[in-house]
Design a protein around this motif. Sequence first.
Motif, PDB file in Angstrom:
ATOM      1  N   ILE A 284       0.838  -1.200   0.000  1.00  0.00           N
ATOM      2  CA  ILE A 284       0.000   0.000   0.000  1.00  0.00           C
ATOM      3  C   ILE A 284       0.873   1.250   0.000  1.00  0.00           C
ATOM      4  O   ILE A 284       0.637   2.207  -0.753  1.00  0.00           O
ATOM      5  CB  ILE A 284      -0.942  -0.009   1.225  1.00  0.00           C
ATOM      6  CG1 ILE A 284      -1.924  -1.178   1.128  1.00  0.00           C
ATOM      7  CG2 ILE A 284      -1.703   1.309   1.331  1.00  0.00           C
ATOM      8  CD1 ILE A 284      -2.770  -1.368   2.378  1.00  0.00           C
ATOM      9  N   GLY A 285       1.926   1.241   0.813  1.00  0.00           N
ATOM     10  CA  GLY A 285       2.838   2.387   0.857  1.00  0.00           C
ATOM     11  C   GLY A 285       3.557   2.604  -0.464  1.00  0.00           C
ATOM     12  O   GLY A 285       3.695   3.740  -0.928  1.00  0.00           O
ATOM     13  N   VAL A 286       3.995   1.514  -1.104  1.00  0.00           N
ATOM     14  CA  VAL A 286       4.679   1.625  -2.390  1.00  0.00           C
ATOM     15  C   VAL A 286       3.727   2.184  -3.448  1.00  0.00           C
ATOM     16  O   VAL A 286       4.102   3.031  -4.264  1.00  0.00           O
ATOM     17  CB  VAL A 286       5.236   0.248  -2.817  1.00  0.00           C
ATOM     18  CG1 VAL A 286       5.634   0.263  -4.290  1.00  0.00           C
ATOM     19  CG2 VAL A 286       6.439  -0.111  -1.964  1.00  0.00           C
ATOM     20  N   ALA A 287       2.481   1.728  -3.424  1.00  0.00           N
ATOM     21  CA  ALA A 287       1.499   2.215  -4.403  1.00  0.00           C
ATOM     22  C   ALA A 287       1.274   3.715  -4.243  1.00  0.00           C
ATOM     23  O   ALA A 287       1.255   4.469  -5.225  1.00  0.00           O
ATOM     24  CB  ALA A 287       0.191   1.454  -4.244  1.00  0.00           C
ATOM     25  N   VAL A 288       1.113   4.168  -3.000  1.00  0.00           N
ATOM     26  CA  VAL A 288       0.931   5.597  -2.748  1.00  0.00           C
ATOM     27  C   VAL A 288       2.179   6.367  -3.182  1.00  0.00           C
ATOM     28  O   VAL A 288       2.094   7.432  -3.823  1.00  0.00           O
ATOM     29  CB  VAL A 288       0.620   5.847  -1.255  1.00  0.00           C
ATOM     30  CG1 VAL A 288       0.615   7.348  -0.964  1.00  0.00           C
ATOM     31  CG2 VAL A 288      -0.708   5.224  -0.875  1.00  0.00           C
ATOM     32  N   ALA A 293       5.187   9.970  -6.848  1.00  0.00           N
ATOM     33  CA  ALA A 293       6.400  10.122  -7.650  1.00  0.00           C
ATOM     34  C   ALA A 293       6.063  10.411  -9.112  1.00  0.00           C
ATOM     35  O   ALA A 293       6.706  11.253  -9.754  1.00  0.00           O
ATOM     36  CB  ALA A 293       7.255   8.858  -7.547  1.00  0.00           C
ATOM     37  N   PHE A 294       5.062   9.718  -9.658  1.00  0.00           N
ATOM     38  CA  PHE A 294       4.657   9.978 -11.040  1.00  0.00           C
ATOM     39  C   PHE A 294       4.229  11.432 -11.213  1.00  0.00           C
ATOM     40  O   PHE A 294       4.509  12.076 -12.220  1.00  0.00           O
ATOM     41  CB  PHE A 294       3.514   9.046 -11.452  1.00  0.00           C
ATOM     42  CG  PHE A 294       3.971   7.719 -11.968  1.00  0.00           C
ATOM     43  CD1 PHE A 294       4.773   7.639 -13.099  1.00  0.00           C
ATOM     44  CD2 PHE A 294       3.618   6.548 -11.323  1.00  0.00           C
ATOM     45  CE1 PHE A 294       5.206   6.414 -13.578  1.00  0.00           C
ATOM     46  CE2 PHE A 294       4.043   5.322 -11.796  1.00  0.00           C
ATOM     47  CZ  PHE A 294       4.839   5.246 -12.921  1.00  0.00           C
ATOM     48  N   GLY A 295       3.544  11.972 -10.200  1.00  0.00           N
ATOM     49  CA  GLY A 295       3.108  13.357 -10.284  1.00  0.00           C
ATOM     50  C   GLY A 295       4.244  14.356 -10.139  1.00  0.00           C
ATOM     51  O   GLY A 295       4.196  15.457 -10.687  1.00  0.00           O
ATOM     52  N   ALA A 319      10.889   0.670  -6.023  1.00  0.00           N
ATOM     53  CA  ALA A 319       9.757   0.000  -5.386  1.00  0.00           C
ATOM     54  C   ALA A 319      10.187  -1.364  -4.850  1.00  0.00           C
ATOM     55  O   ALA A 319       9.789  -1.765  -3.740  1.00  0.00           O
ATOM     56  CB  ALA A 319       8.614  -0.160  -6.388  1.00  0.00           C
ATOM     57  N   SER A 320      11.029  -2.065  -5.607  1.00  0.00           N
ATOM     58  CA  SER A 320      11.507  -3.383  -5.163  1.00  0.00           C
ATOM     59  C   SER A 320      12.382  -3.257  -3.921  1.00  0.00           C
ATOM     60  O   SER A 320      12.306  -4.087  -3.012  1.00  0.00           O
ATOM     61  CB  SER A 320      12.287  -4.056  -6.293  1.00  0.00           C
ATOM     62  OG  SER A 320      11.474  -4.241  -7.436  1.00  0.00           O
TER      63      SER A 320
END
Length: 349
Positions: A284-288, A293-295, A319-320
């Motif tokens: 969940i933290g990586v997804a957020v 980061a994309f933004g 992310a890994s």
Amino acid sequence: MGFDTEDIFTFQVAVTREDLRNRAAMSQFQYTFMDRLAALPGVVRGIHRPCPWTRARRPRPSQPPQIEASGAEPPRVRNAGAGGAYFQTMGIELLQGRFFDRLEEQQGAPNVIISQAAAELLFPGRDALDQQLRPADAPDTWFTVVGVVEDTRVDDFRQPPQPMVYLPGVSPSPAYVMKTARANQIGPEVRAIIAEMIPDSPMYRVFTMETLAANTMASLSFTMMLLVLAAALATVLGAVGIYGVLSYVVAQRKREMAVRLALGAEPTGLRRMVVYQGGRVALIGVAVGLVVAFGATRFLGALLFGVEALDLSTFALMASVMLGVALLASYVPARRASSVDPMESLGVE
């Protein structure tokens, strides 16, 4: 960059001889001088103008007939002289047409070579060869395009290539560029030739292209070094923070795991359960983090060269790393807790 930097020696000379004031005499001298340079041991070619990164010229209007007829604002391109075997020596590829010949340079023939970016800007959707334009350096003369060459980055690695218009180059202060494996040692031999042929003319702006490239990259390299340090520190802090929080959370469940073990749970199953729960939180933290980061990448685009702001391999790697740290932080305390005698743990509690 669109050109070579390896084994290139460059310098400039302010020619002061009175008998070299007209174009034909100066052109003949430059070819004689370049022949002397080419005769030095290990020199592939001697050529002149322009030299990237040494002196920037602002883009100026160039007027094709169609734009002039329409009354629109003429496009702005960079003008530069190019003589001798400039393009061949610098490794700038010819895409269409031909290069200048010696007679064109001596006579100042109204022909030009343009870069691909200039061709697309000045003659969109058309073949640029044999088209005409009036460059800012000669606004009263129509020039014919005889060649199109690949784009070059002459000012900054981070900026897109500047549209270039190259005129047959003869200058009272030409910049010479030589291809030689002895680029770092050949300076004294060049000075000796200058002292013999034009003794009162100073030699200046003496560089190798590799040095110029390094100087051009200096501010960018410093910025990137600071970013690398900041990124490394952020990675370490993030990893330590994740590890510390998850380790603490798992350690707090020591009594729960002791009770489960006392009731017959397998240590391997307990570890798997704890790691799964810690990994779920980490995912969940990586997804957020990925969304944020994309933004944020659009603010970093101007600092990047040779890599896209949304570089998937970089995102996947980081992310890994964070997910691996989270799994390790869940596994180590879970393994420690599940390896202790449950009655001992309950007794201490």
